[in-house]
Design a protein around this motif. Sequence first.
Motif, PDB file in Angstrom:
ATOM      1  N   SER A 522      43.629 -39.248 -16.558  1.00 36.41           N
ATOM      2  CA  SER A 522      43.401 -37.952 -15.911  1.00 36.41           C
ATOM      3  C   SER A 522      44.435 -36.934 -16.373  1.00 36.41           C
ATOM      4  CB  SER A 522      43.469 -38.098 -14.388  1.00 36.41           C
ATOM      5  OG  SER A 522      42.469 -38.985 -13.928  1.00 36.41           O
ATOM      6  N   ASN A 523      43.989 -35.677 -16.557  1.00 39.16           N
ATOM      7  CA  ASN A 523      44.907 -34.607 -16.944  1.00 39.16           C
ATOM      8  C   ASN A 523      44.614 -33.353 -16.126  1.00 39.16           C
ATOM      9  OD1 ASN A 523      42.615 -33.404 -18.125  1.00 39.16           O
ATOM     10  ND2 ASN A 523      43.027 -34.356 -20.105  1.00 39.16           N
ATOM     11  N   ASP A 524      45.164 -32.227 -16.547  1.00 37.16           N
ATOM     12  CA  ASP A 524      45.011 -30.988 -15.780  1.00 37.16           C
ATOM     13  C   ASP A 524      43.574 -30.472 -15.792  1.00 37.16           C
ATOM     14  OD1 ASP A 524      47.693 -31.060 -15.247  1.00 37.16           O
ATOM     15  OD2 ASP A 524      48.250 -29.744 -16.918  1.00 37.16           O
ATOM     16  N   GLU A 525      42.814 -30.816 -16.820  1.00 33.17           N
ATOM     17  CA  GLU A 525      41.468 -30.265 -16.955  1.00 33.17           C
ATOM     18  C   GLU A 525      40.404 -31.116 -16.277  1.00 33.17           C
ATOM     19  OE1 GLU A 525      41.174 -29.952 -21.194  1.00 33.17           O
ATOM     20  OE2 GLU A 525      41.600 -27.804 -21.142  1.00 33.17           O
ATOM     21  N   ARG A 527      39.756 -34.900 -13.913  1.00 29.89           N
ATOM     22  CA  ARG A 527      40.274 -36.087 -13.229  1.00 29.89           C
ATOM     23  C   ARG A 527      39.251 -37.204 -13.353  1.00 29.89           C
ATOM     24  NH1 ARG A 527      40.606 -38.556  -7.960  1.00 29.89           N
ATOM     25  NH2 ARG A 527      38.924 -37.243  -7.179  1.00 29.89           N
ATOM     26  N   GLU A 589      39.416 -41.260 -24.067  1.00 28.40           N
ATOM     27  CA  GLU A 589      40.490 -40.322 -24.414  1.00 28.40           C
ATOM     28  C   GLU A 589      40.045 -39.407 -25.554  1.00 28.40           C
ATOM     29  OE1 GLU A 589      45.322 -40.553 -24.799  1.00 28.40           O
ATOM     30  OE2 GLU A 589      44.139 -42.250 -25.519  1.00 28.40           O
ATOM     31  N   LYS A 593      39.155 -35.187 -25.639  1.00 31.71           N
ATOM     32  CA  LYS A 593      39.762 -34.270 -26.610  1.00 31.71           C
ATOM     33  C   LYS A 593      38.730 -33.719 -27.599  1.00 31.71           C
ATOM     34  CE  LYS A 593      44.224 -36.658 -26.446  1.00 31.71           C
ATOM     35  NZ  LYS A 593      45.186 -37.485 -27.206  1.00 31.71           N
TER      36      LYS A 593
END
Length: 698
Positions: A522-525, A527, A589, A593
């Motif tokens: 999970s990242n800022d953009e 979850r 992942e 991206k």
Amino acid sequence: MSKIRVYEIAKQLNISSKELIKKLKEFGVDVHSHMSTLEDDEAQLIVDYYSSDNEESETAEIQEEKTYEDADMATKHEKVAKKMDHSNKQSQTHKDKSVKNEEVKQDSSEQSDEIKVIQIPNKITVQTLAEKLEKAPSEIIKFLMMKGIMASINQEIDFDTASQVAEEYGILLEEETEEALEKKLFEEKPDNPEDLVERPPVVVVMGHVDHGKTSLLDAIRQSNVTAKEAGGITQHIGASTVEVNGKKITFLDTPGHEAFTAMRMRGAQVTDIAILVVAADDGVMPQTIEAINHAKAANVQIIVAINKIDKPSANPDRVKQELADHGLLVEEWGGDTICVPVSAITKTNLDTLLEMVLLVAEMAELKANPNKRARGTIIEAQLDKGRGPVATVLVQSGTLKVGDPIVAGSTYGRIRAMMDDKGRRVKKAGPSTPVEILGLSEVPAAGDSFYVAESDKQARHYAQMLAERNREQSLRATPNKVSLDDLFSQIQSGNVKQLNIVVKADVQGSVEAVKQSLERLSNDEVRIHTIHGGVGAITESDVMLASASNAIIIGFNVRPEAGAKSVAETEKVDIRLYRIIYNAIEDIEAAMKGMLDPEFREKVIGHAEIRQTFKVSGIGTIGGAYVQDGKFVRNAKVRIIRNGIVVYEGQLSSLKRFKDDVKEVNAGYECGLTFERFNDIKEGDIVEAFVMEEIPRT
């Protein structure tokens, strides 16, 4: 020359149609009603008359010229009278004969200055048009005959012809569009708060197999029948009612997890409360976890009933701990989940459980408006040899009555009979009431919404319109489902803030490992959220949950069942299968991206069942197999599946028919199979043959 109607001039002059008709008759203009038409010069004269009359009253200066204006208006009167004198003489005989008709039309025009506007479809029967215009069908038929149109009472006429008929009676027609028809049926106007009344809560009982769901329902039925015969649950239909302290509770008997999710997928929020039954001597099991996930996904309040507390091996505290591990913290431990220990055998705490249901319902303030056309959901349906299509419905708002024309999905009909949960015939059913109905044209699907239409014809039209729309939608791909291929573009456009994942693996340890590894991505953009994890093959239930939650399915060392695979294709659910956990992590992942490598997608070409094994020295174990579907080709890649678990994946070493090597074996034939570096073949194993195809990225 163009013509203008009387009511249009009246509106322009800001006077009543009645007043204008009177003035026109003073001028000798022959008009019947506010729908009569005038020539341009006639219209201009009357406009000039009222314009001059208005100017008189505006200023004192014009008052001084009144004599000249009166003389001028007298001249105008003469002009109109002379113009109409010739036509008046010609029509005098006709007017004498039609005095009565004129008086009737004049009376009707004097009743209201407002123009009546009626919406009708593009085509309409003479009978229906007569009903809309509030006229006798024979009168409409007579008018059409005068126009040279021969039409029977059940014959359809087009919109233009119907408009001519309506104009004769001073009524305007507007063509009703499909959008207007759909809006009238499906869009529900907000109810006024004063029209809302309290309704019973709708409760579903869920849980693992053999944890006592049916026994609990039976116990509630028996205890309430003993207490009060009017209450209680019977098993005539798939939904039932119980009465507690003068208040009713509606139970849905068996919306299994698949049906539960199917209803939610169709937009029907059927239930208010879910009772989760957990055996005190068994604890939280896979289906218990599945039930929790389905209830949470549907945003339904959960009440836990810890059953079988009468058993010596019962351990309620262990159950509470396991529930806490899955996000359900009971109230006594500081959470907000109501938990009631019960026993279906000894009938312990059943009253407490029902009181808790009423308490949750009271806090939710469940209300509905019974004074309107009914709408609700199909709970279950079947084809009865004696009675035809039979459907169990749950009324959610309004009141359903015998004789109502209804639409349920792409089926329609008029309700011939209704039975309540005790098998008794009833004439009407209010909100949160389950009834069994007869009279539909076909068997509807469980989870379809139903609506009461204005007429049988309208119901049939709606059903046909929905059927056509469903066909169109089935031909189009579903673009809003998330897949790894378009994940990056959906993240960039803001469509995906949370990626939901269903994880299935061969052992529980792998499930947890995959879940934790993926959620750490999970990242800022976006979850990553795992909505369900379980052990075993990917089932139809998993696919339906993923479809309802817009999730993708990650399979680790497991395969989808045949039914699950076809459902996934229909619902456009992305299933990804892996043997190595790091491959799954790398794929997701890379997808996040937007850097997925060119994809090699497997194409399954056939399945075979091992029916006998032979051990041959120097060769190993040969599997005597029967090709069930597709075909097997030499040097194909294969995987061996045992009880839904992949036990081998590799290369087919040899393919034989009797003692001869062959290039391929088609479905319906037997063959001998050997596998590279694998001899642990067992009878009953399923062998899946596949090839890898490169799918170009777009």
